[in-house]
Structures are given as structure tokens and as C-alpha cells.
Design an enzyme around this catalytic site. Structure first.
Site, PDB file in Angstrom:
ATOM      1  N   ASN A  34       0.847  -1.209   0.000  1.00  0.00           N
ATOM      2  CA  ASN A  34       0.000   0.000   0.000  1.00  0.00           C
ATOM      3  C   ASN A  34       0.873   1.247   0.000  1.00  0.00           C
ATOM      4  OD1 ASN A  34      -2.394   1.451   0.037  1.00  0.00           O
ATOM      5  ND2 ASN A  34      -2.442   1.589   2.264  1.00  0.00           N
ATOM      6  N   SER A 123      -5.420   2.457  17.153  1.00  0.00           N
ATOM      7  CA  SER A 123      -6.422   3.327  16.527  1.00  0.00           C
ATOM      8  C   SER A 123      -7.582   3.579  17.475  1.00  0.00           C
ATOM      9  CB  SER A 123      -6.949   2.648  15.256  1.00  0.00           C
ATOM     10  OG  SER A 123      -8.126   3.276  14.804  1.00  0.00           O
ATOM     11  N   TYR A 147     -11.036  -5.108  11.148  1.00  0.00           N
ATOM     12  CA  TYR A 147      -9.832  -4.261  11.215  1.00  0.00           C
ATOM     13  C   TYR A 147      -9.621  -3.797  12.660  1.00  0.00           C
ATOM     14  CZ  TYR A 147      -7.309   0.091  11.498  1.00  0.00           C
ATOM     15  OH  TYR A 147      -6.464   1.081  11.897  1.00  0.00           O
ATOM     16  N   LYS A 151      -6.566  -4.528  15.772  1.00  0.00           N
ATOM     17  CA  LYS A 151      -5.867  -3.528  16.600  1.00  0.00           C
ATOM     18  C   LYS A 151      -6.038  -3.853  18.078  1.00  0.00           C
ATOM     19  CE  LYS A 151      -4.202  -0.838  13.382  1.00  0.00           C
ATOM     20  NZ  LYS A 151      -2.745  -0.732  13.157  1.00  0.00           N
ATOM     21  N   ASN A 196     -11.692   5.456   0.856  1.00  0.00           N
ATOM     22  CA  ASN A 196     -12.758   5.253   1.845  1.00  0.00           C
ATOM     23  C   ASN A 196     -12.903   6.484   2.731  1.00  0.00           C
ATOM     24  OD1 ASN A 196     -13.156   2.357   1.287  1.00  0.00           O
ATOM     25  ND2 ASN A 196     -11.050   2.182   2.059  1.00  0.00           N
ATOM     26  N   LEU A 198     -12.557  10.447   4.309  1.00  0.00           N
ATOM     27  CA  LEU A 198     -13.092  11.739   3.883  1.00  0.00           C
ATOM     28  C   LEU A 198     -12.085  12.609   3.134  1.00  0.00           C
ATOM     29  CD1 LEU A 198     -15.450  13.776   3.906  1.00  0.00           C
ATOM     30  CD2 LEU A 198     -14.548  14.636   6.084  1.00  0.00           C
ATOM     31  N   GLY A 292     -22.290   1.408  10.219  1.00  0.00           N
ATOM     32  CA  GLY A 292     -21.150   1.289  11.134  1.00  0.00           C
ATOM     33  C   GLY A 292     -20.646   2.625  11.629  1.00  0.00           C
ATOM     34  N   ASP A 293     -21.016   3.733  10.968  1.00  0.00           N
ATOM     35  CA  ASP A 293     -20.566   5.051  11.424  1.00  0.00           C
ATOM     36  C   ASP A 293     -21.261   5.423  12.733  1.00  0.00           C
ATOM     37  OD1 ASP A 293     -18.792   5.561   9.459  1.00  0.00           O
ATOM     38  OD2 ASP A 293     -20.022   6.988   8.355  1.00  0.00           O
TER      39      ASP A 293
HETATM   40  C1  WQD Z   1     -14.912  10.554   8.582  1.00  0.00           C
HETATM   41  C2  WQD Z   1     -16.291  11.187   8.503  1.00  0.00           C
HETATM   42  C3  WQD Z   1     -17.952   9.731   7.562  1.00  0.00           C
HETATM   43  C4  WQD Z   1     -16.123   9.546   3.560  1.00  0.00           C
HETATM   44  C5  WQD Z   1     -11.766   5.632   9.720  1.00  0.00           C
HETATM   45  C6  WQD Z   1     -11.515   4.295  10.314  1.00  0.00           C
HETATM   46  C7  WQD Z   1     -10.610   4.438  11.501  1.00  0.00           C
HETATM   47  C8  WQD Z   1      -9.365   5.217  11.139  1.00  0.00           C
HETATM   48  C9  WQD Z   1      -9.707   6.548  10.507  1.00  0.00           C
HETATM   49  C10 WQD Z   1      -7.568   3.677  10.746  1.00  0.00           C
HETATM   50  C11 WQD Z   1     -17.420  10.236   8.899  1.00  0.00           C
HETATM   51  C12 WQD Z   1     -17.717  10.929   6.643  1.00  0.00           C
HETATM   52  C13 WQD Z   1     -16.374   9.841   4.891  1.00  0.00           C
HETATM   53  C14 WQD Z   1     -17.014   9.990   2.558  1.00  0.00           C
HETATM   54  C15 WQD Z   1     -18.359  11.030   4.267  1.00  0.00           C
HETATM   55  N1  WQD Z   1      -8.553   4.480  10.255  1.00  0.00           N
HETATM   56  N2  WQD Z   1     -17.476  10.572   5.232  1.00  0.00           N
HETATM   57  N3  WQD Z   1     -18.115  10.727   2.951  1.00  0.00           N
HETATM   58  O1  WQD Z   1     -14.745   6.460   9.590  1.00  0.00           O
HETATM   59  O2  WQD Z   1     -14.003   8.271  11.234  1.00  0.00           O
HETATM   60  O3  WQD Z   1     -12.444   6.434  10.643  1.00  0.00           O
HETATM   61  O4  WQD Z   1     -10.548   6.261   9.382  1.00  0.00           O
HETATM   62  O5  WQD Z   1      -7.233   3.540  11.886  1.00  0.00           O
HETATM   63  O6  WQD Z   1     -10.257   3.134  11.905  1.00  0.00           O
HETATM   64  O7  WQD Z   1     -12.749   3.791  10.778  1.00  0.00           O
HETATM   65  O8  WQD Z   1     -12.970   8.161   8.951  1.00  0.00           O
HETATM   66  O9  WQD Z   1     -12.617   9.511   6.933  1.00  0.00           O
HETATM   67  O10 WQD Z   1     -13.911   7.331   6.731  1.00  0.00           O
HETATM   68  O11 WQD Z   1     -14.963   9.302   7.867  1.00  0.00           O
HETATM   69  O12 WQD Z   1     -19.365  11.702   4.597  1.00  0.00           O
HETATM   70  O13 WQD Z   1     -16.858   9.747   1.334  1.00  0.00           O
HETATM   71  O14 WQD Z   1     -16.545  11.550   7.137  1.00  0.00           O
HETATM   72  O15 WQD Z   1     -19.340   9.422   7.644  1.00  0.00           O
HETATM   73  O16 WQD Z   1     -18.414  11.003   9.561  1.00  0.00           O
HETATM   74  P1  WQD Z   1     -13.679   7.328  10.133  1.00  0.00           P
HETATM   75  P2  WQD Z   1     -13.584   8.546   7.535  1.00  0.00           P
END
Ligand code: WQD
Length: 331
Positions: A34, A123, A147, A151, A196, A198, A292-293
Site C-alpha cells: 500500500n 487506533s 480491522y 488492533k 474510503n 473523507l 457502522g458510522d
Molecule cells: C470521517 C467522517 C464519515 C467519507 C476511519 C476508520 C478508523 C481510522 C480513521 C484507521 C465520517 C464521513 C467519509 C465519505 C463522508 N482508520 N465521510 N463521505 O470512519 O471516522 O475512521 O478512518 O485507523 O479506523 O474507521 O474516517 O474519513 O472514513 O470518515 O461523509 O466519502 O466523514 O461518515 O463522519 P472514520 P472517515
């Protein structure tokens, strides 16, 4: 010497740069699953130093042992691991094997070569669906995906290892939401395919590679209905590892710290900050929640501040500017 597993990855590479700038002797292990070898070239460009690099997989215990035979390793900073939540749900065995078996191989080899210092990349996901905010290191643990389970299992293995041998010095770092990039724009987060998370998604929309950002729900019990998270600049996160190394190199024991800012920002607030910081518009559309959020996650940062002297210094607009800067350099 310090062995950095996953040292060409997003957080690993930023930590390598900071440690090299402090004249630490570094060895990088990465399987390039990766990450790209170009990251090593960019580390050299930034620091004018070229650490030893081994393209090795933690599942190759012979290759791993060679590194310990050829180098005197005092401490390991362990970033290497798969980290896509969605993928882990689809392929749990791949995650258990890669993350847990790989870590067991690492720990067995460390013990064989009497290397008893490790800093582990954990994490905030180990807090699962904890309701009470902010989260401190004693908040209830619980995982909602494979995942996160890897951890938590690795944290528990490290606790058991310390109980069996108090000569170990172990730091467990629970990251919140890492974003941003080195100010040079030469290293940063630029995942292949559809992101995946934001911030990389916003950057691809800003570049025109994706048509719009889908905002996963605006009916949460938050300031504007969208999800709130504790975003932390990857440079602050890297500094947290340097402070952890400075602590653990001369002490034993096992210590757990949250690495966050203590501030939560909603998705819409991040979009606005990104638009302000970079003077551009982001197309977005409110869609259904992502399974899951949770609504809100942010850190209580007192323990890391009291015991490590850790305090995040970058604000959300710095993070947005530095994240975009990597992509501007690319384009
Ligand atoms: C952030 C916010 C989404 C994408 C994840 C992993 C966690 C850690 C960090 C490794 C949320 C929203 C997201 C999109 C959106 N990784 N969102 N549209 O889920 O808090 O944490 O990354 O350790 O283990 O779970 O991060 O960036 O995916 O989401 O609206 O296209 O942005 O709903 O509120 P998350 P994220």
C-alpha cells in the site's frame, strides 16, 4: 537503530522524516503493498539522508530475521498493517493473518534478538461505539469490524507480553483521524482507487477525478447533522511517535495514549475549511448514513499531554491546505 515497519506508508513516512531530522538511525521495512518506492526517494529529497530499506513482508519470518541478524535494532515502531475497514469486513481472514500473524512474527523475532522496545500504531477504532465524549484511555473498548479487532487483539497481546516480561518498554498509540501532509508536498496520503476516508475523497473531487463527495448522512445528533471526528495533522501524529520514542528508549513498562487534538469537526465544517483554505468549491450531496458510522468521536488528550508532553499544533485549515498541496504538486 530504530526499525520502522510500514515506513513508506502515510504515517510511517512522516515519522521517518522527523526521526531522520533528529539524526536517529533508521531502518525501513515495507512490503510496498500500500505504498510506493518513490516515497523513499522523496524522504531522501526532504532529509538528504537515505535510510536502509528492506522490501520485506512480516509474513516472511526468515526475511524478517535477516534484518535483525544484519542490524542491531534497539526499538521497533510498528506501522505495517492493512487498514481499510470495509475491506476487512469482506475479507476478515486476510486482515487477521496479515495484521495479527505478522505482528506475532515481529514480536517473536524481537524477543529472539533481545529487542524489547516497541511503539504500536493502534487506533481510536478500538473504542468502537463508545457514547461518552471525549474518549480517554479508560473509555470502554469494543470493536465493530475485523480491522478494529486486529488492533484490539494486538494491544491485548502486547499487554500479555509485558506481563510475561517486564523488561519490555511498550507504547500503544491510538490515532484519531490522521489527515494533512508534509509541507513540501512530497509525501502525503494518495491512495490508489476510490478512497474510503473523507479527506482523500475530498482531494479527488477537488482534482476533478471524482464528480462529487457523498456526505454520509445529515441526521446525526451533531452541530449540523453530519458526522463529527477528531482530525489530527499527520505531522502532529509523527511528533507523537518521536515523543513516545524519547520516553520508551530509557524506560520499561506499557503505556497507552490517545493521539488527537481534542477538537471535533463535522463533515460540513471540514468541507467549508477545505474551501476556505484552498479557495475552491467542493461539490457534495447528502446521502444515506454509512453502516457502522457513529455520530461523534473526539479525544481527551490530557494523558498524552501530561506524560509525553504531546500537544497537537496544527488547525483544521492547515490540515486542509497541506492535504491539497500534495495533489497540487502532483497535477
Ligand atoms: C470521517 C467522517 C464519515 C467519507 C476511519 C476508520 C478508523 C481510522 C480513521 C484507521 C465520517 C464521513 C467519509 C465519505 C463522508 N482508520 N465521510 N463521505 O470512519 O471516522 O475512521 O478512518 O485507523 O479506523 O474507521 O474516517 O474519513 O472514513 O470518515 O461523509 O466519502 O466523514 O461518515 O463522519 P472514520 P472517515
Amino acid at each position: 537503530m530504530i526499525l520502522i515497519t510500514g515506513g513508506l506508508g502515510y504515517i510511517g513516512s512522516h515519522t521517518v522524516v522527523k526521526l531522520l531530522e533528529q539524526n536517529k538511525e533508521i531502518i525501513i521495512l515495507d512490503n510496498l503493498y500500500n505504498s510506493k518506492i518513490e516515497v523513499l526517494d522523496n524522504i531522501v529529497k526532504i532529509t538528504n539522508k537515505k535510510p536502509k530499506f528492506y522490501q520485506t513482508d512480516l509474513l516472511d519470518i526468515n526475511g524478517l530475521e535477516e534484518i535483525f541478524q544484519q542490524n542491531h535494532i534497539d526499538c521497533v515502531i510498528h506501522f505495517a498493517g492493512l487498514k481499510a475497514v470495509g475491506e476487512s469486513v469482506a475479507e476478515p481472514l486476510k486482515y487477521f493473518n496479515n495484521n495479527i500473524t505478522g505482528t506475532i512474527n515481529l514480536l517473536i523475532t524481537m524477543q529472539k534478538y533481545n529487542c524489547k522496545k516497541i511503539i504500536f500504531s493502534s487506533s481510536a477504532t478500538v473504542y468502537g461505539t463508545a457514547e461518552t465524549m471525549p474518549l480517554d484511555e479508560n473509555s470502554p473498548l469494543g470493536v465493530t469490524n475485523p480491522y478494529g479487532r486486529t488492533k484490539l487483539v494486538i494491544e491485548e497481546m502486547l499487554n500479555d507480553l509485558y506481563e510475561s516480561d517486564n523488561e519490555f518498554g511498550i507504547v500503544l498509540l491510538r490515532y484519531f483521524n490522521p489527515i494533512g501532509a508534509h509541507k513540501s508536498g512530497l509525501i502525503g496520503e494518495n491512495p490508489n482507487g476510490i478512497p474510503n476516508n473523507l479527506m482523500p475523497y475530498i482531494c479527488k473531487v477537488a482534482k476533478g477525478e471524482l464528480p462529487q463527495l457523498n456526505v454520509f448522512g445529515n441526521d446525526y445528533d451533531t452541530v449540523d447533522g453530519t458526522g463529527v471526528r477528531d482530525y489530527i495533522h499527520v505531522e502532529d501524529l509523527a511528533e507523537g511517535h518521536v515523543l513516545s520514542y524519547n520516553k520508551i528508549k530509557s524506560t520499561k513498562g506499557i503505556y497507552t495514549y490517545n493521539l488527537g487534538t481534542g477538537n471535533g469537526y463535522s463533515v460540513l465544517q471540514v468541507i467549508n475549511a477545505f474551501e476556505r483554505a484552498n479557495n475552491l468549491k467542493i461539490n457534495y450531496k447528502i446521502v444515506d448514513r454509512r453502516p457502522g458510522d457513529v455520530a461523534t468521536v473526539y479525544a481527551d488528550t490530557n494523558k498524552a499531554e501530561d506524560e509525553l508532553g504531546f500537544k497537537a499544533i496544527y488547525g483544521i485549515e492547515d490540515m486542509c491546505r497541506d492535504s491539497w498541496n500534495v495533489h497540487k504538486i502532483d497535477s
